[in-house]
Design a protein around this motif. Structure first.
Motif, mmCIF file in Angstrom:
data_model
loop_
_atom_site.group_PDB
_atom_site.id
_atom_site.type_symbol
_atom_site.label_atom_id
_atom_site.label_comp_id
_atom_site.label_asym_id
_atom_site.label_seq_id
_atom_site.Cartn_x
_atom_site.Cartn_y
_atom_site.Cartn_z
ATOM 1 N N GLU A 34 0.844 -1.190 0.000
ATOM 2 C CA GLU A 34 0.000 0.000 0.000
ATOM 3 C C GLU A 34 0.888 1.252 0.000
ATOM 4 N N PRO A 35 0.524 2.277 -0.754
ATOM 5 C CA PRO A 35 1.340 3.492 -0.834
ATOM 6 C C PRO A 35 1.138 4.400 0.370
ATOM 7 N N GLU A 36 1.558 3.930 1.536
ATOM 8 C CA GLU A 36 1.284 4.647 2.780
ATOM 9 C C GLU A 36 2.397 5.593 3.196
ATOM 10 N N VAL A 37 3.611 5.368 2.684
ATOM 11 C CA VAL A 37 4.736 6.263 2.996
ATOM 12 C C VAL A 37 5.538 6.518 1.719
ATOM 13 N N GLU A 38 6.394 7.520 1.776
ATOM 14 C CA GLU A 38 7.193 7.875 0.608
ATOM 15 C C GLU A 38 8.261 6.815 0.339
ATOM 16 N N GLU A 39 8.674 6.740 -0.930
ATOM 17 C CA GLU A 39 9.640 5.725 -1.346
ATOM 18 C C GLU A 39 10.809 6.343 -2.112
ATOM 19 N N ILE A 40 11.977 5.762 -1.915
ATOM 20 C CA ILE A 40 13.188 6.118 -2.646
ATOM 21 C C ILE A 40 13.640 4.867 -3.380
ATOM 22 N N ALA A 41 13.772 4.938 -4.695
ATOM 23 C CA ALA A 41 14.077 3.755 -5.493
ATOM 24 C C ALA A 41 15.529 3.766 -5.979
ATOM 25 N N PHE A 42 16.148 2.602 -5.968
ATOM 26 C CA PHE A 42 17.498 2.410 -6.480
ATOM 27 C C PHE A 42 17.421 1.728 -7.833
ATOM 28 N N ALA A 43 17.953 2.394 -8.857
ATOM 29 C CA ALA A 43 17.983 1.837 -10.207
ATOM 30 C C ALA A 43 19.430 1.767 -10.675
ATOM 31 N N GLY A 44 19.712 0.834 -11.573
ATOM 32 C CA GLY A 44 21.062 0.758 -12.100
ATOM 33 C C GLY A 44 21.260 -0.483 -12.936
ATOM 34 N N ARG A 45 22.286 -0.446 -13.757
ATOM 35 C CA ARG A 45 22.628 -1.615 -14.558
ATOM 36 C C ARG A 45 22.994 -2.783 -13.644
ATOM 37 N N ARG A 86 8.979 5.305 8.607
ATOM 38 C CA ARG A 86 9.271 6.667 8.118
ATOM 39 C C ARG A 86 9.200 6.745 6.593
ATOM 40 N N PHE A 87 9.853 5.789 5.934
ATOM 41 C CA PHE A 87 9.805 5.726 4.472
ATOM 42 C C PHE A 87 10.291 4.348 4.043
ATOM 43 N N ARG A 88 10.295 4.099 2.729
ATOM 44 C CA ARG A 88 10.753 2.809 2.215
ATOM 45 C C ARG A 88 11.836 2.992 1.154
ATOM 46 N N LEU A 89 12.783 2.087 1.164
ATOM 47 C CA LEU A 89 13.746 1.975 0.074
ATOM 48 C C LEU A 89 13.280 0.855 -0.846
ATOM 49 N N VAL A 90 13.465 1.055 -2.140
ATOM 50 C CA VAL A 90 13.029 0.068 -3.131
ATOM 51 C C VAL A 90 14.223 -0.328 -4.001
ATOM 52 N N ASP A 91 14.577 -1.593 -3.935
ATOM 53 C CA ASP A 91 15.661 -2.136 -4.748
ATOM 54 C C ASP A 91 15.042 -2.695 -6.020
ATOM 55 N N MET A 92 15.354 -2.067 -7.153
ATOM 56 C CA MET A 92 14.737 -2.458 -8.414
ATOM 57 C C MET A 92 15.613 -3.436 -9.188
ATOM 58 N N PRO A 93 15.019 -4.225 -10.064
ATOM 59 C CA PRO A 93 15.821 -5.152 -10.868
ATOM 60 C C PRO A 93 16.861 -4.409 -11.690
ATOM 61 N N GLY A 94 18.080 -4.951 -11.717
ATOM 62 C CA GLY A 94 19.111 -4.348 -12.562
ATOM 63 C C GLY A 94 18.734 -4.471 -14.031
ATOM 64 N N TYR A 95 19.095 -3.469 -14.809
ATOM 65 C CA TYR A 95 18.776 -3.508 -16.240
ATOM 66 C C TYR A 95 20.055 -3.685 -17.065
ATOM 67 N N GLY A 96 19.871 -4.195 -18.270
ATOM 68 C CA GLY A 96 20.998 -4.305 -19.187
ATOM 69 C C GLY A 96 21.820 -5.559 -19.025
ATOM 70 N N ALA A 125 14.336 8.808 -7.509
ATOM 71 C CA ALA A 125 15.088 7.632 -7.930
ATOM 72 C C ALA A 125 16.577 7.943 -7.821
ATOM 73 N N LEU A 126 17.333 6.967 -7.410
ATOM 74 C CA LEU A 126 18.784 7.068 -7.392
ATOM 75 C C LEU A 126 19.299 6.183 -8.515
ATOM 76 N N VAL A 127 19.856 6.797 -9.551
ATOM 77 C CA VAL A 127 20.332 6.060 -10.716
ATOM 78 C C VAL A 127 21.821 5.801 -10.537
ATOM 79 N N LEU A 128 22.174 4.542 -10.298
ATOM 80 C CA LEU A 128 23.554 4.175 -10.014
ATOM 81 C C LEU A 128 24.331 3.954 -11.309
ATOM 82 N N VAL A 129 25.545 4.503 -11.351
ATOM 83 C CA VAL A 129 26.401 4.449 -12.535
ATOM 84 C C VAL A 129 27.783 3.966 -12.107
#
Length: 212
Positions: A34-45, A86-96, A125-129
């Motif tokens: 449920e979208p009850e708190v703010e989220e910060i997402a981690f994206a990256g290859r 307080r908030f959520r971190l979201v680990d997203m699938p790596g791309y590429g 979103a935090l785009v990791l390079v």
């Protein structure tokens, strides 16, 4: 340094040294919490060091799974920060990741794209390079998608300890120049190393600033 900086550092220190717990994995949008708190997402290859950086950020050794096999994260993984929440971190699938079967890679891509475009509580979103390679075409595609969706994002260089100082300065400069071309990109480039701890305090500050 501004007067607010020490306060942010203290807030970040307390949050990231307090209760943090894995919530759930979501293989599809219908499984999102449920979208009850703010989220910060981690994206990256894939193989950008996302899981290692998440573990360093949260002062945990194995909060996020690390693997020698790139592309292991195939779902959206949610982590609860703080108690009360307080908030959520979201680990997203790596791309590429080229070795993934095409249908699996396509499914991952759709999941990431749909989440980034449609999640109302996503604050940044935090785009990791990877510092060793700099921005690749697939990173630019993700950046354009975030621009189009008006999702604010921070570019985060990883594995800085693997690069000579002169080369690191060059990749920082090129990354900053590219960021200025993108309306949703934060102008500050955060350079990190999960091995040495470089930039971790700054990354924590950026997360706290994003959630307000």
């Amino acid at each position: 340094m501004s007067d607010a900086a020490p306060d942010l550092d203290e807030i970040a220190r307390k949050l990231f040294s307090g209760p943090i717990a894995f919530l759930k994995s979501a293989p599809g949008l219908q499984f999102l919490p449920e979208p009850e708190v703010e989220e910060i997402a981690f994206a990256g290859r894939s193989n950008v060091g996302k899981s290692s950086l998440l573990n360093k950020l949260t002062n945990r050794r194995d909060l996020a799974r690390t693997s020698n096999t790139p592309g292991r994260t195939q779902e959206l993984n949610f982590f609860d920060i703080g108690e009360p929440l307080r908030f959520r971190l979201v680990d997203m699938p790596g791309y590429g990741f080229a070795k993934a079967p095409k249908d699996i890679a396509r499914k991952w891509r759709y999941l990431v794209n749909d989440y980034l475009r449609g999640r109302q509580v996503l604050k940044r979103a935090l785009v990791l390079v990877d510092s060793r390679h700099g921005l690749k075409e697939i990173d630019l595609e993700i950046m354009k998608m975030l621009d189009d969706a008006a999702v604010s994002y921070h570019l985060v260089l990883t594995k800085a300890d693997k690069v000579k100082a002169s080369e690191l300065q060059d990749v920082e400069q090129r990354t900053a120049e590219e960021a200025r071309k993108h309306p949703a990109a934060h102008p500050e480039i955060i350079t990190t190393s999960s091995e040495t701890g470089l930039g971790i305090d700054g990354l924590r500050r950026a997360v706290i600033e994003a959630i307000g």
